[in-house]
Design an enzyme around this catalytic site. Structure first.
Site: not given
Ligand code: UFG
Length: 344
Positions: A37, A60, A87, A127, A152, A156, A180, A203, A301
């Site tokens: 990746n 790997d 991830k 995480s 996933y 963790k 994190y 996001l 979420d």
């Molecule tokens: N979001 C949107 N639109 C998008 C993508 C995300 O509104 O297109 C929102 C999500 O609903 C969330 C926020 O943006 O509220 C952050 O979303 P992310 O997908 O960027 O991150 P997450 O908090 O869902 O997940 C991240 C990592 C995971 C980890 C997690 C821990 O991607 O690997 O944090 O909370 F496990």
């Protein structure tokens, strides 16, 4: 002599930024990555920033004979930072076996080899996902671990338990689990950053690609949450700040600053930011509009989570210093660089 640090997943997003900080701090990082990746071009980026080309071994971590051969060849690896893992939350639901194998077999291999070869310190990428929907924010390290919402997330949690059990049983090395929050941004030089495969699920890459016109519109997943503006809240941490915490964690173990076999630290800013607030800040600091619309909630979420970072402040002497505005600007500059290079 410089201390050798094995960095698995060292060509990835957080891994590459950490390799830079390790070199800046006088360590000799050795990158191990299967490039599943990421790209070997990242090594060029690291060299441009630091002036030193890190050693890179394409391997790997599930391949025990190859990993053992590397430990043998290097001889004296002082520490391991283990980033290598799959991830993607959604993919993990579809391919749980792949996730358990990739994320756990590699961990067991590394732990066995650290014991066998007398490695002193182990840093594991965990995480805030282990907290699920926390009862209280900011969430502290002593908050209960909640049932995982995806394979996933479960990898963790299981990894943390494996490391804890091994520490209790007595292993030859110390371990630090770093939980994190949401890592974002890119190196200020724009020589390294995040390179998501295909349509981004997170996001920030989706947002910067939308700002660039690659995606038509950013979907905001829900505005009916119990938060001030109705959108979800996260703790967005600058990736360079995050990388620096790894050096502090390693130093702590290698300098015997603690007798404790296992420690856990949250790595975030201590501040919660909503999706809508984040879009606003991005538009303000870059002057670029992000077309967006509110859509339904995304399954799985968390409504709101941000970290208490006092423990990392006090014990590691680490603090996030970059502002959200500067961090979002760095993500945007990285996106512009990707276009310039024809990668996006
Ligand atoms: N979001 C949107 N639109 C998008 C993508 C995300 O509104 O297109 C929102 C999500 O609903 C969330 C926020 O943006 O509220 C952050 O979303 P992310 O997908 O960027 O991150 P997450 O908090 O869902 O997940 C991240 C990592 C995971 C980890 C997690 C821990 O991607 O690997 O944090 O909370 F496990």
């Amino acid at each position: 002599m410089k201390k050798k640090i094995l960095v698995t997943g060292g060509t990835g997003f957080i891994g590459s930024h950490t390799v830079v900080e390790l070199q800046n701090a006088g360590f000799e990082p050795i990158i191990v990555d299967n490039l599943s990746n990421s790209s070997a071009d990242v090594i060029d980026g690291i060299e441009k920033i630091t002036g030193v080309r890190p050693k890179f071994v394409e391997l790997d971590c599930n391949d025990m004979p190859a990993l053992r051969a590397l430990f043998l060849e290097e001889g004296n690896i002082a520490g391991v930072i283990h980033f290598a893992a799959s991830k993607a939350v959604g993919e993990s639901v579809e391919k749980p076996m792949l996730y358990y194998r990739n994320n756990l077999v590699s961990l067991l291999n590394i732990m066995d080899l650290m014991n066998e070869f007398g490695t002193k310190g182990f840093v594991f990428s965990s995480s805030c996902t282990v907290y699920g929907e926390p009862d209280v924010n900011p969430v502290t390290e002593s908050a209960p671990v909640k049932p995982a919402l995806s394979p996933y997330g479960n990898t963790k949690q299981i990894a943390e338990e494996i490391i804890r059990d091994a520490s209790v049983a007595g292993v030859g090395y110390k371990s630090i689990l770093l939980r994190y929050f949401n890592p974002i941004g890119a190196h200020p030089t724009t020589f390294i950053g995040e390179l998501p495969n295909g349509v981004p699920q997170n996001l920030i890459p989706y947002l910067t690609q939308t700002a660039m016109g690659i995606r038509k519109e950013l979907s905001v997943f829900g505005d009916d949450y119990n938060t001030p503006d109705g959108s979800c809240i996260r703790d967005y941490i600058n990736v360079v700040d995050l990388a620096k915490a790894h050096v502090k964690a390693l130093d702590r173990m290698l300098k015997d600053e603690s007798d404790v076999a296992l420690e856990v630290f949250n790595l975030g800013t201590g501040r919660g930011v909503s999706v809508l607030e984040l879009i606003n800040t991005f538009e303000q600091v870059t002057g670029v509009k992000v077309p967006h619309k509110i859509v339904g909630r995304r399954a799985g979420d968390i409504e709101k989570v941000w970290g208490s970072v006092e423990k990392a402040n006090e014990v590691l002497g680490w603090k996030a210093v970059e502002t959200l505005g500067d961090t979002l600007k760095s993500a945007w500059e990285w996106q512009l660089k990707l276009r310039e290079k024809g990668l996006m």
